[in-house]
Write a protein that holds these residues in place. Structure first.
Motif, PDB file in Angstrom:
ATOM      1  N   ILE A 246      14.386 -37.584 -16.591  1.00 34.55           N
ATOM      2  CA  ILE A 246      15.733 -38.234 -16.565  1.00 34.55           C
ATOM      3  C   ILE A 246      15.279 -39.298 -15.551  1.00 34.55           C
ATOM      4  O   ILE A 246      15.551 -40.892 -16.341  1.00 34.55           O
ATOM      5  CB  ILE A 246      17.112 -36.905 -16.606  1.00 34.55           C
ATOM      6  N   GLN A 247      14.894 -39.243 -14.946  1.00 39.34           N
ATOM      7  CA  GLN A 247      15.265 -40.222 -14.006  1.00 39.34           C
ATOM      8  C   GLN A 247      13.923 -41.296 -13.979  1.00 39.34           C
ATOM      9  O   GLN A 247      14.182 -42.040 -13.925  1.00 39.34           O
ATOM     10  CB  GLN A 247      14.414 -39.640 -11.814  1.00 39.34           C
ATOM     11  N   LYS A 248      12.744 -40.598 -14.728  1.00 41.73           N
ATOM     12  CA  LYS A 248      11.661 -41.827 -15.295  1.00 41.73           C
ATOM     13  C   LYS A 248      12.329 -42.954 -16.274  1.00 41.73           C
ATOM     14  O   LYS A 248      11.640 -43.551 -16.638  1.00 41.73           O
ATOM     15  CB  LYS A 248      10.621 -41.175 -15.331  1.00 41.73           C
ATOM     16  N   ALA A 249      12.979 -42.286 -17.052  1.00 42.29           N
ATOM     17  CA  ALA A 249      13.456 -43.046 -17.954  1.00 42.29           C
ATOM     18  C   ALA A 249      15.140 -43.580 -18.045  1.00 42.29           C
ATOM     19  O   ALA A 249      15.208 -44.160 -18.772  1.00 42.29           O
ATOM     20  CB  ALA A 249      14.488 -42.072 -19.246  1.00 42.29           C
ATOM     21  N   GLU A 250      15.569 -43.320 -16.764  1.00 36.46           N
ATOM     22  CA  GLU A 250      16.320 -44.113 -16.474  1.00 36.46           C
ATOM     23  C   GLU A 250      16.072 -45.638 -16.660  1.00 36.46           C
ATOM     24  O   GLU A 250      14.966 -45.897 -16.346  1.00 36.46           O
ATOM     25  CB  GLU A 250      16.725 -44.159 -14.993  1.00 36.46           C
ATOM     26  N   PRO A 251      16.934 -46.950 -17.019  1.00 34.45           N
ATOM     27  CA  PRO A 251      18.463 -46.500 -17.011  1.00 34.45           C
ATOM     28  C   PRO A 251      18.587 -45.723 -18.485  1.00 34.45           C
ATOM     29  O   PRO A 251      20.087 -45.324 -18.575  1.00 34.45           O
ATOM     30  CB  PRO A 251      19.167 -48.203 -16.385  1.00 34.45           C
ATOM     31  N   SER A 252      18.023 -45.816 -19.333  1.00 37.78           N
ATOM     32  CA  SER A 252      18.544 -45.607 -20.697  1.00 37.78           C
ATOM     33  C   SER A 252      17.750 -44.098 -21.011  1.00 37.78           C
ATOM     34  O   SER A 252      16.297 -44.525 -20.784  1.00 37.78           O
ATOM     35  CB  SER A 252      18.244 -47.004 -21.420  1.00 37.78           C
ATOM     36  N   VAL A 253      18.509 -43.221 -20.992  1.00 36.53           N
ATOM     37  CA  VAL A 253      18.162 -41.890 -21.263  1.00 36.53           C
ATOM     38  C   VAL A 253      18.289 -41.750 -22.704  1.00 36.53           C
ATOM     39  O   VAL A 253      18.398 -40.400 -22.852  1.00 36.53           O
ATOM     40  CB  VAL A 253      18.793 -41.048 -20.248  1.00 36.53           C
ATOM     41  N   GLN A 254      18.572 -42.721 -23.577  1.00 43.26           N
ATOM     42  CA  GLN A 254      18.579 -42.507 -25.103  1.00 43.26           C
ATOM     43  C   GLN A 254      17.678 -41.260 -25.846  1.00 43.26           C
ATOM     44  O   GLN A 254      17.932 -40.929 -26.192  1.00 43.26           O
ATOM     45  CB  GLN A 254      18.972 -43.806 -25.618  1.00 43.26           C
ATOM     46  N   MET A 255      16.407 -41.925 -24.892  1.00 44.35           N
ATOM     47  CA  MET A 255      15.667 -41.050 -26.007  1.00 44.35           C
ATOM     48  C   MET A 255      15.554 -39.202 -25.908  1.00 44.35           C
ATOM     49  O   MET A 255      14.863 -39.038 -26.952  1.00 44.35           O
ATOM     50  CB  MET A 255      13.679 -41.506 -25.648  1.00 44.35           C
ATOM     51  N   ILE A 256      15.577 -39.331 -24.094  1.00 45.01           N
ATOM     52  CA  ILE A 256      15.807 -38.280 -23.687  1.00 45.01           C
ATOM     53  C   ILE A 256      16.456 -37.342 -24.044  1.00 45.01           C
ATOM     54  O   ILE A 256      16.783 -35.854 -25.086  1.00 45.01           O
ATOM     55  CB  ILE A 256      15.703 -37.987 -22.348  1.00 45.01           C
ATOM     56  N   LEU A 257      17.928 -37.453 -25.290  1.00 47.88           N
ATOM     57  CA  LEU A 257      19.143 -37.212 -25.602  1.00 47.88           C
ATOM     58  C   LEU A 257      19.060 -37.106 -26.362  1.00 47.88           C
ATOM     59  O   LEU A 257      19.439 -36.013 -27.391  1.00 47.88           O
ATOM     60  CB  LEU A 257      20.458 -38.040 -25.277  1.00 47.88           C
ATOM     61  N   LYS A 258      18.320 -38.039 -27.977  1.00 45.91           N
ATOM     62  CA  LYS A 258      17.984 -37.348 -28.954  1.00 45.91           C
ATOM     63  C   LYS A 258      17.147 -36.788 -29.516  1.00 45.91           C
ATOM     64  O   LYS A 258      17.088 -36.166 -30.260  1.00 45.91           O
ATOM     65  CB  LYS A 258      17.405 -38.845 -29.485  1.00 45.91           C
ATOM     66  N   ASN A 259      15.767 -36.412 -28.369  1.00 40.67           N
ATOM     67  CA  ASN A 259      15.003 -35.723 -28.426  1.00 40.67           C
ATOM     68  C   ASN A 259      15.744 -34.354 -27.750  1.00 40.67           C
ATOM     69  O   ASN A 259      14.964 -33.282 -28.990  1.00 40.67           O
ATOM     70  CB  ASN A 259      13.742 -35.901 -27.168  1.00 40.67           C
ATOM     71  N   GLY A 260      16.187 -34.062 -27.399  1.00 35.71           N
ATOM     72  CA  GLY A 260      16.765 -32.398 -26.545  1.00 35.71           C
ATOM     73  C   GLY A 260      16.079 -32.024 -26.233  1.00 35.71           C
ATOM     74  O   GLY A 260      15.914 -30.575 -26.126  1.00 35.71           O
ATOM     75  N   ALA A 261      15.075 -32.253 -25.922  1.00 36.51           N
ATOM     76  CA  ALA A 261      13.880 -31.232 -25.868  1.00 36.51           C
ATOM     77  C   ALA A 261      13.285 -31.193 -24.449  1.00 36.51           C
ATOM     78  O   ALA A 261      12.475 -30.361 -23.804  1.00 36.51           O
ATOM     79  CB  ALA A 261      12.713 -31.615 -26.732  1.00 36.51           C
ATOM     80  N   THR A 262      14.440 -30.755 -22.991  1.00 38.41           N
ATOM     81  CA  THR A 262      14.002 -30.421 -22.278  1.00 38.41           C
ATOM     82  C   THR A 262      15.017 -29.317 -21.592  1.00 38.41           C
ATOM     83  O   THR A 262      16.289 -29.275 -22.547  1.00 38.41           O
ATOM     84  CB  THR A 262      14.428 -31.563 -20.878  1.00 38.41           C
ATOM     85  N   LYS A 263      15.328 -28.968 -20.603  1.00 40.00           N
ATOM     86  CA  LYS A 263      16.274 -27.820 -20.201  1.00 40.00           C
ATOM     87  C   LYS A 263      17.062 -28.723 -19.796  1.00 40.00           C
ATOM     88  O   LYS A 263      18.938 -28.028 -19.420  1.00 40.00           O
ATOM     89  CB  LYS A 263      15.614 -26.744 -19.013  1.00 40.00           C
ATOM     90  N   PHE A 264      17.232 -29.787 -19.248  1.00 43.95           N
ATOM     91  CA  PHE A 264      18.420 -30.274 -18.556  1.00 43.95           C
ATOM     92  C   PHE A 264      19.577 -30.889 -20.282  1.00 43.95           C
ATOM     93  O   PHE A 264      20.419 -30.730 -19.448  1.00 43.95           O
ATOM     94  CB  PHE A 264      18.049 -31.955 -17.489  1.00 43.95           C
ATOM     95  N   VAL A 265      18.901 -31.371 -21.073  1.00 43.95           N
ATOM     96  CA  VAL A 265      19.760 -31.660 -22.381  1.00 43.95           C
ATOM     97  C   VAL A 265      20.627 -30.625 -22.597  1.00 43.95           C
ATOM     98  O   VAL A 265      20.908 -30.607 -23.376  1.00 43.95           O
ATOM     99  CB  VAL A 265      18.611 -32.893 -23.160  1.00 43.95           C
ATOM    100  N   ASP A 266      19.443 -29.338 -22.936  1.00 48.08           N
ATOM    101  CA  ASP A 266      20.139 -28.463 -23.521  1.00 48.08           C
ATOM    102  C   ASP A 266      21.564 -27.271 -22.376  1.00 48.08           C
ATOM    103  O   ASP A 266      22.647 -27.153 -23.347  1.00 48.08           O
ATOM    104  CB  ASP A 266      19.129 -26.702 -23.477  1.00 48.08           C
ATOM    105  N   ALA A 267      20.695 -27.810 -20.477  1.00 49.17           N
ATOM    106  CA  ALA A 267      22.420 -27.376 -20.549  1.00 49.17           C
ATOM    107  C   ALA A 267      23.346 -28.126 -20.190  1.00 49.17           C
ATOM    108  O   ALA A 267      24.626 -27.844 -20.875  1.00 49.17           O
ATOM    109  CB  ALA A 267      21.862 -27.395 -18.983  1.00 49.17           C
ATOM    110  N   VAL A 268      23.330 -29.476 -21.089  1.00 53.85           N
ATOM    111  CA  VAL A 268      24.452 -30.356 -20.863  1.00 53.85           C
ATOM    112  C   VAL A 268      25.118 -30.308 -22.286  1.00 53.85           C
ATOM    113  O   VAL A 268      26.083 -29.792 -22.580  1.00 53.85           O
ATOM    114  CB  VAL A 268      23.702 -32.240 -21.402  1.00 53.85           C
TER     115      VAL A 268
END
Length: 58
Positions: free
Chosen positions: A26-48
């Motif tokens: 998440i920190q590495k992807a800032e300021p745009s975390v759109q790709m991480i949110l679209k992929n949804g393959a992290t514990k962070f996104v699952d928790a959100v």
């Protein structure tokens, strides 16, 4: 830490509490975390997503 949790529990008793897991991607992807949110393959996104489901359930 125990003292903090005890005080936290006393102050917010009865309210849902959520913690988001740390994810360095998440920190590495800032300021745009759109790709991480679209992929949804992290514990962070699952928790959100779980928090959103809990907040907006019928």
């Amino acid at each position: 830490m125990k003292q903090f949790l005890s005080k936290f529990e006393a102050e917010f008793s009865g309210l849902p509490v959520y913690f988001l897991p740390y994810d360095e991607n998440i920190q590495k992807a800032e300021p745009s975390v759109q790709m991480i949110l679209k992929n949804g393959a992290t514990k962070f996104v699952d928790a959100v997503m779980q928090i959103l489901k809990n907040l907006f359930q019928d």
